[in-house]
Design a protein around this motif. Structure first.
Motif, PDB file in Angstrom:
ATOM      1  N   LEU A  37     -10.434  -8.879  -9.149  1.00 20.22           N
ATOM      2  CA  LEU A  37      -9.309  -9.594  -9.913  1.00 20.22           C
ATOM      3  C   LEU A  37      -8.678 -10.599  -9.364  1.00 20.22           C
ATOM      4  O   LEU A  37      -8.108 -10.417  -8.304  1.00 20.22           O
ATOM      5  N   ASN A  38      -8.551 -11.701  -9.693  1.00 20.72           N
ATOM      6  CA  ASN A  38      -7.832 -12.979  -9.096  1.00 20.72           C
ATOM      7  C   ASN A  38      -6.575 -12.911  -9.602  1.00 20.72           C
ATOM      8  O   ASN A  38      -5.948 -12.118 -10.294  1.00 20.72           O
ATOM      9  N   LYS A  39      -5.482 -13.797  -8.791  1.00 25.94           N
ATOM     10  CA  LYS A  39      -4.232 -13.688  -8.958  1.00 25.94           C
ATOM     11  C   LYS A  39      -3.842 -14.109 -10.493  1.00 25.94           C
ATOM     12  O   LYS A  39      -2.795 -13.604 -11.183  1.00 25.94           O
ATOM     13  N   GLU A  40      -4.503 -14.936 -10.820  1.00 20.88           N
ATOM     14  CA  GLU A  40      -4.372 -15.595 -12.370  1.00 20.88           C
ATOM     15  C   GLU A  40      -4.776 -14.630 -13.300  1.00 20.88           C
ATOM     16  O   GLU A  40      -4.363 -14.839 -14.423  1.00 20.88           O
ATOM     17  N   GLY A  41      -5.557 -13.722 -13.056  1.00 22.13           N
ATOM     18  CA  GLY A  41      -5.952 -12.766 -13.929  1.00 22.13           C
ATOM     19  C   GLY A  41      -5.140 -11.399 -14.175  1.00 22.13           C
ATOM     20  O   GLY A  41      -5.396 -10.554 -14.864  1.00 22.13           O
ATOM     21  N   ALA A  42      -4.030 -11.337 -13.029  1.00 24.09           N
ATOM     22  CA  ALA A  42      -3.320 -10.105 -13.192  1.00 24.09           C
ATOM     23  C   ALA A  42      -2.321  -9.880 -14.267  1.00 24.09           C
ATOM     24  O   ALA A  42      -1.816 -10.997 -14.501  1.00 24.09           O
ATOM     25  N   ARG A  43      -2.099  -8.924 -14.797  1.00 22.64           N
ATOM     26  CA  ARG A  43      -1.257  -8.881 -15.983  1.00 22.64           C
ATOM     27  C   ARG A  43       0.133  -8.263 -15.348  1.00 22.64           C
ATOM     28  O   ARG A  43       1.236  -8.649 -15.893  1.00 22.64           O
ATOM     29  N   PHE A  44       0.241  -7.512 -14.252  1.00 29.29           N
ATOM     30  CA  PHE A  44       1.467  -6.953 -13.664  1.00 29.29           C
ATOM     31  C   PHE A  44       1.527  -7.334 -12.138  1.00 29.29           C
ATOM     32  O   PHE A  44       0.446  -7.251 -11.570  1.00 29.29           O
ATOM     33  N   SER A  45       2.639  -7.727 -11.589  1.00 28.00           N
ATOM     34  CA  SER A  45       2.951  -7.882 -10.117  1.00 28.00           C
ATOM     35  C   SER A  45       4.229  -7.504  -9.759  1.00 28.00           C
ATOM     36  O   SER A  45       5.111  -7.262 -10.365  1.00 28.00           O
ATOM     37  N   ILE A  46       4.003  -7.301  -8.510  1.00 25.43           N
ATOM     38  CA  ILE A  46       5.329  -7.164  -7.569  1.00 25.43           C
ATOM     39  C   ILE A  46       5.341  -7.772  -6.509  1.00 25.43           C
ATOM     40  O   ILE A  46       4.432  -8.167  -5.775  1.00 25.43           O
ATOM     41  N   ASN A  47       6.704  -8.661  -6.400  1.00 22.60           N
ATOM     42  CA  ASN A  47       6.837  -9.775  -5.361  1.00 22.60           C
ATOM     43  C   ASN A  47       7.634  -9.026  -4.195  1.00 22.60           C
ATOM     44  O   ASN A  47       8.829  -8.754  -4.382  1.00 22.60           O
ATOM     45  N   VAL A  48       7.116  -8.969  -3.155  1.00 23.02           N
ATOM     46  CA  VAL A  48       7.719  -8.314  -2.211  1.00 23.02           C
ATOM     47  C   VAL A  48       8.221  -9.336  -1.025  1.00 23.02           C
ATOM     48  O   VAL A  48       7.562 -10.041  -0.436  1.00 23.02           O
ATOM     49  N   SER A  49       9.495  -9.545  -0.961  1.00 26.47           N
ATOM     50  CA  SER A  49      10.296 -10.393  -0.013  1.00 26.47           C
ATOM     51  C   SER A  49      10.542  -9.694   1.087  1.00 26.47           C
ATOM     52  O   SER A  49      10.540  -8.394   1.432  1.00 26.47           O
ATOM     53  N   GLY A  50      10.874 -10.581   2.296  1.00 29.86           N
ATOM     54  CA  GLY A  50      11.269  -9.924   3.568  1.00 29.86           C
ATOM     55  C   GLY A  50      12.335  -9.009   3.499  1.00 29.86           C
ATOM     56  O   GLY A  50      13.501  -9.144   2.661  1.00 29.86           O
ATOM     57  N   ALA A  51      12.496  -8.217   4.316  1.00 37.03           N
ATOM     58  CA  ALA A  51      13.600  -7.217   4.468  1.00 37.03           C
ATOM     59  C   ALA A  51      14.796  -7.771   4.741  1.00 37.03           C
ATOM     60  O   ALA A  51      14.930  -8.778   5.695  1.00 37.03           O
ATOM     61  N   ASP A  52      15.891  -7.436   4.176  1.00 38.83           N
ATOM     62  CA  ASP A  52      17.354  -8.006   4.168  1.00 38.83           C
ATOM     63  C   ASP A  52      17.983  -7.050   5.442  1.00 38.83           C
ATOM     64  O   ASP A  52      17.956  -5.984   5.336  1.00 38.83           O
ATOM     65  N   LYS A  53      18.085  -7.919   6.647  1.00 41.89           N
ATOM     66  CA  LYS A  53      18.318  -7.376   7.898  1.00 41.89           C
ATOM     67  C   LYS A  53      19.923  -6.429   7.550  1.00 41.89           C
ATOM     68  O   LYS A  53      20.361  -5.524   8.431  1.00 41.89           O
ATOM     69  N   ASP A  54      20.632  -6.794   6.790  1.00 42.11           N
ATOM     70  CA  ASP A  54      21.842  -6.464   6.450  1.00 42.11           C
ATOM     71  C   ASP A  54      21.913  -5.393   5.531  1.00 42.11           C
ATOM     72  O   ASP A  54      22.730  -4.303   5.378  1.00 42.11           O
ATOM     73  N   LYS A  55      20.712  -4.951   4.792  1.00 40.66           N
ATOM     74  CA  LYS A  55      20.454  -3.720   3.924  1.00 40.66           C
ATOM     75  C   LYS A  55      20.431  -2.683   4.491  1.00 40.66           C
ATOM     76  O   LYS A  55      19.577  -2.198   5.407  1.00 40.66           O
ATOM     77  N   LYS A  56      21.103  -1.576   4.244  1.00 37.70           N
ATOM     78  CA  LYS A  56      21.258  -0.264   4.921  1.00 37.70           C
ATOM     79  C   LYS A  56      20.280   0.628   4.475  1.00 37.70           C
ATOM     80  O   LYS A  56      19.916   1.583   5.372  1.00 37.70           O
ATOM     81  N   GLU A  57      20.131   0.509   3.017  1.00 34.15           N
ATOM     82  CA  GLU A  57      19.143   1.735   2.597  1.00 34.15           C
ATOM     83  C   GLU A  57      18.150   0.824   1.508  1.00 34.15           C
ATOM     84  O   GLU A  57      18.359  -0.193   1.113  1.00 34.15           O
ATOM     85  N   SER A  58      16.910   1.416   1.636  1.00 35.14           N
ATOM     86  CA  SER A  58      15.852   0.700   0.794  1.00 35.14           C
ATOM     87  C   SER A  58      16.310   1.459  -0.851  1.00 35.14           C
ATOM     88  O   SER A  58      16.932   2.367  -0.805  1.00 35.14           O
ATOM     89  N   LYS A  59      15.656   0.399  -1.635  1.00 30.20           N
ATOM     90  CA  LYS A  59      15.936   0.758  -3.303  1.00 30.20           C
ATOM     91  C   LYS A  59      14.931   1.333  -3.628  1.00 30.20           C
ATOM     92  O   LYS A  59      13.876   0.979  -3.367  1.00 30.20           O
ATOM     93  N   GLN A  60      15.084   2.040  -4.675  1.00 34.16           N
ATOM     94  CA  GLN A  60      14.108   2.613  -5.520  1.00 34.16           C
ATOM     95  C   GLN A  60      13.939   1.949  -6.979  1.00 34.16           C
ATOM     96  O   GLN A  60      14.866   1.928  -7.635  1.00 34.16           O
ATOM     97  N   HIS A  61      12.847   1.408  -7.389  1.00 36.46           N
ATOM     98  CA  HIS A  61      12.684   0.632  -8.691  1.00 36.46           C
ATOM     99  C   HIS A  61      11.758   1.601  -9.551  1.00 36.46           C
ATOM    100  O   HIS A  61      10.849   2.154  -8.949  1.00 36.46           O
ATOM    101  N   PHE A  62      12.025   1.642 -10.762  1.00 35.03           N
ATOM    102  CA  PHE A  62      11.318   2.524 -11.778  1.00 35.03           C
ATOM    103  C   PHE A  62      10.562   1.606 -12.860  1.00 35.03           C
ATOM    104  O   PHE A  62      11.132   0.625 -13.449  1.00 35.03           O
ATOM    105  N   VAL A  63       9.210   1.786 -12.971  1.00 35.09           N
ATOM    106  CA  VAL A  63       8.608   1.273 -14.079  1.00 35.09           C
ATOM    107  C   VAL A  63       7.944   2.106 -14.996  1.00 35.09           C
ATOM    108  O   VAL A  63       7.330   3.122 -14.712  1.00 35.09           O
TER     109      VAL A  63
END
Length: 217
Positions: A37-63
């Protein structure tokens, strides 16, 4: 209640994945291995950016996974998260058919049908009994879950049972070993199977005796 099988999540199950590496991940349901499956054909996506150095805790996301007009849908269909965050998929409808979740970026992949690392599969047990589980791909850990009926004859016992239901039981899986290999719970409790590192495994009730090809190949 549904059967114990990370390849076919239903109401009462959830699958989670920690995303430690930045990148764009595409995914879909009931498609173990999305290399075709190429990127153009994907229905769902998750864009993961670089870690925030100031962020103390990771977040939990719900789908939330829904089934509409003979197709699975993800709500939300796209996510923007930071490296180190965790995404959890589950359905809120008992009528939703069983589904697996598979996806990849340019360098990494994840799948509920072939869990490798930093993945979690949870299952709520609705009936008493002894369930021996293993890897349907034939190369992972195994264990047993003993589910008992709780004592609820008195108001005190009922209150104690309600408190127990708030707690989850964790089984940690590393390589080919589960710790603890055997757990005892009450009906209604949830077991969290946390995969630290494995060679693409499932969590499957051995009574199913269903074999599938290895999505990692």
């Amino acid at each position: 209640m549904n059967t114990l099988d990370s390849r076919f999540c239903r109401d009462g199950d959830s699958f989670g994945q920690k995303f430690s590496q930045p990148g764009k991940y595409i995914y879909d349901f009931n498609l173990p291995g999305l290399d075709q499956l190429n990127k153009e054909g994907a229905r769902f996506s998750i864009n993961v950016s670089g870690a925030d150095k100031d962020k103390k805790e990771s977040k939990q996301h719900f789908v939330t996974v829904r089934y509409r007009e003979k197709h699975f849908e993800a709500d939300p269909p796209q996510l923007e998260i930071a490296a180190g965050d965790f995404v959890m998929w589950s359905s809120d409808d008992a009528g939703t058919p069983g589904f697996s979740i598979s996806g990849h970026s340019d360098k990494n992949r994840f799948s509920s049908a072939a869990m490798e690392q930093e993945a979690v599969y949870t299952h709520a047990f609705g009936l008493p009994g002894e369930i021996e589980w293993g890897d349907a791909n034939g190369k992972g850990a195994s264990g047993k879950v003993i589910v008992r009926m709780p004592p609820t004859k008195s108001e005190k016992e009922m209150d104690a049972f309600k408190e127990v239901l708030k707690k989850g039981t964790v089984v940690v899986i590393g390589a080919d070993k589960a710790s603890p290999a055997q757990v005892e719970i009450y009906v209604g409790q949830t077991v969290f199977f946390a995969v630290e590192k494995a060679a693409g495994i499932t969590i499957t009730d051995r009574r199913l005796n269903v074999d599938i090809s290895d999505p990692a190949k």
